[in-house]
Write an enzyme that holds these catalytic residues in place. Structure first.
Site, PDB file in Angstrom:
ATOM      1  CB  SER A  26      66.844  58.284  39.129  1.00  0.00           C
ATOM      2  OG  SER A  26      67.638  57.430  38.351  1.00  0.00           O
ATOM      3  CG  HIS A  42      68.648  61.804  35.566  1.00  0.00           C
ATOM      4  ND1 HIS A  42      69.578  61.540  36.550  1.00  0.00           N
ATOM      5  CD2 HIS A  42      67.789  60.752  35.597  1.00  0.00           C
ATOM      6  CE1 HIS A  42      69.297  60.388  37.133  1.00  0.00           C
ATOM      7  NE2 HIS A  42      68.215  59.889  36.569  1.00  0.00           N
ATOM      8  CG  ASP A  76      71.856  63.815  37.654  1.00  0.00           C
ATOM      9  OD1 ASP A  76      70.926  64.532  37.233  1.00  0.00           O
ATOM     10  OD2 ASP A  76      71.840  62.578  37.610  1.00  0.00           O
TER      11      ASP A  76
END
Length: 486
Positions: free
Chosen positions: A221, A115, A145
């Site tokens: 992230s 992402h 992911d």
């Protein structure tokens, strides 16, 4: 038994130094001041100095095109004004985002979250020493992911992190999170492993996360979750928050899943996971009682793919898979995670509850079969489905499409614009065709044969978002209606 708690905290002391217990009665706790200069100076700095250079900042740019108002495309408007209004043209703007990544090979191979880079037109990596490089995507896997990037830093080997065996992570282990929260620059936060094997978060298809209370925020992230040995335990991926800020509940993709995706990226460049060939449901408390188990846990097998690894191993509907490879199976996501981290061709032991007894079965994992071949076809001819691209479903193709591997039939992959199918929304990508004009559709060939040209009406049945609909396109005016039948 005597225990010692130092003034600077048992957690750090237990990891870094060994203290001498004082004399006390059994069960008493002796609180002591630090006994040496080394104990006073306990620090995570040596670990950070080794790990931090391998953590990078990732900046992406994406060109976003905003659509102009439909008014400017109206024939009546264009008849009077033409295309003189340039302000009605589609506008472009650059949208930026940021995240983190981890160098896992000295030649510039980087792991991050999918992402973080999804849809990016440009990806720039900034190293810990402020050098900047353009990056290319080697593999992107939305289901985990995870994404693998590559930068070219010349012949100089880059600092990299070794991937740990994440199955050895224990609740209570001390961990560090390294990333770029809110774009403020590389930041290190500390905490403990709060939980392992978190599977019900809905973050990815193969959810099996390490939970930590180390502060993780937007921008973290793709960054590193590091253990006290300096090895990579996982990739920080998501937080549980109602405000977007850290609430002390962060989730990381375990290193063992990273290894699987990394191996595919470096060897084949395409990720195809092995499978067992079963579909089941979680054993809840009620199910456990009916099966004679004293607690919830395991996967109750509902369906076994004929000729698949599970079928060959003798697993049948009604069996309960309790463990795989010596690892306890709590639920179906946990089972799927274990299989996804293994190799096709690997022989694995299964603990199975069958006919009231725990039995050991050996299964050889395999790649999901492509049977029938996908036969991707763009339909042509004088019928309403002209311009629709379809293909045959199979376990292998279904895995690529991220749908139930047991689904069979013909799936709609694409619908060209300015066609009857698009105009009336007769079909949309993801629909599974079941019948056309009362003919069962199992292969693309069946569909082509069931589509007469210039017919007055077309009756067809589709599965859309799990519901079966029957649709009729009829008459010269092409009236169209659908009803849910199941």
């Amino acid at each position: 038994m005597k225990r010692v708690i130092t003034a600077i905290g048992i957690l750090i002391a237990g990891i870094t130094a060994s203290f001498t217990a004082g004399q006390a009665q059994d069960g008493d706790v002796v609180r002591m001041v630090p006994q040496s200069e080394m104990q006073v100076k306990l620090s995570y700095a040596p670990i950070v100095s080794e790990a931090a250079p391998a953590v990078v900042n990732i900046y992406t740019k994406k060109i976003v095109r905003s659509r102009r108002s439909a008014l400017f495309d109206d024939p009546l408007f264009q008849r009077f004004f033409g295309d003189r209004f340039s302000f009605g043209a589609p506008q472009e703007r650059v949208q930026g985002s940021l995240g983190s990544g981890v160098i896992v090979r000295p030649n510039g191979v980087i792991v991050t979250n999918n992402h973080v880079i999804e849809g990016a037109d440009e990806i720039q990596v900034v190293l810990n020493d402020r050098r900047e490089f353009d990056a290319k995507i080697v593999l992107a896997d939305p289901r985990t992911d995870l994404a693998i990037l590559k930068i070219d830093a010349g012949d100089e080997p880059l600092a990299s992190l070794r991937l740990s065996d994440s199955d050895n992570v224990l609740v209570g282990d001390i961990v560090l999170a390294i990333g770029n929260p809110f774009g403020v620059g590389q930041t290190v936060t500390g905490g403990i492993v709060s939980a392992t094997a978190r599977t019900q978060q809905g973050i990815s298809d193969f959810g099996f996360f390490i939970q930590t209370d180390a502060a993780v925020n937007p921008g973290n992230s793709g960054g590193a979750l590091v253990g006290m040995d300096g090895e990579l335990l996982g990739i920080n991926t998501a937080i549980y928050s109602r405000t977007g800020a850290s609430n002390g509940i962060g989730f990381a993709v375990p290193a063992n899943m990273v290894k699987s995706v990394l191996k595919a990226a470096l060897n084949e460049g395409q990720l195809t996971r092995p499978w067992l060939g079963v579909r089941g449901q979680n054993v809840t408390g009620d199910l456990a009682a009916s099966l004679g188990l004293d607690r919830a846990g395991g996967v109750l097998v509902d369906e076994v793919y004929e000729g698949g690894p599970a079928a060959i191993a003798g697993i049948m509907p009604g069996d309960v898979i309790m463990a795989i490879g010596g690892k306890e199976v709590i639920d179906e996501p946990g089972l799927n995670f274990r299989i996804a981290t293994m190799d096709a061709g690997a022989e694995v032991s299964l603990a199975v509850l069958s006919e009231g007894f725990i039995q050991q079965r050996m299964a050889t994992l395999a790649l999901p079969p492509e049977d029938p071949e996908r036969n991707v076809t763009k339909l042509d001819g004088r019928h309403p489905f002209q311009g629709v691209t379809v293909g045959n479903l199979s376990p292998r193709f279904n895995d690529e499409l991220q749908i139930d591997p047991f689904l069979r039939g013909v799936v709609v992959l694409k619908v060209d614009g300015r066609t009857p199918a698009a105009r009336f929304q007769l079909l949309v990508p993801g629909d599974i065709l079941l019948k056309v004009n009362n003919v069962d559709i199992t292969r693309v060939e069946d569909l082509e044969a069931a589509l007469p040209e210039n017919a007055n009406e077309y009756l067809y049945q589709i599965q859309r978002r799990g519901r079966i609909q029957e649709c009729l396109l009829a008459g010269q005016s092409r009236s169209y209606r659908c009803r849910v039948v199941q």
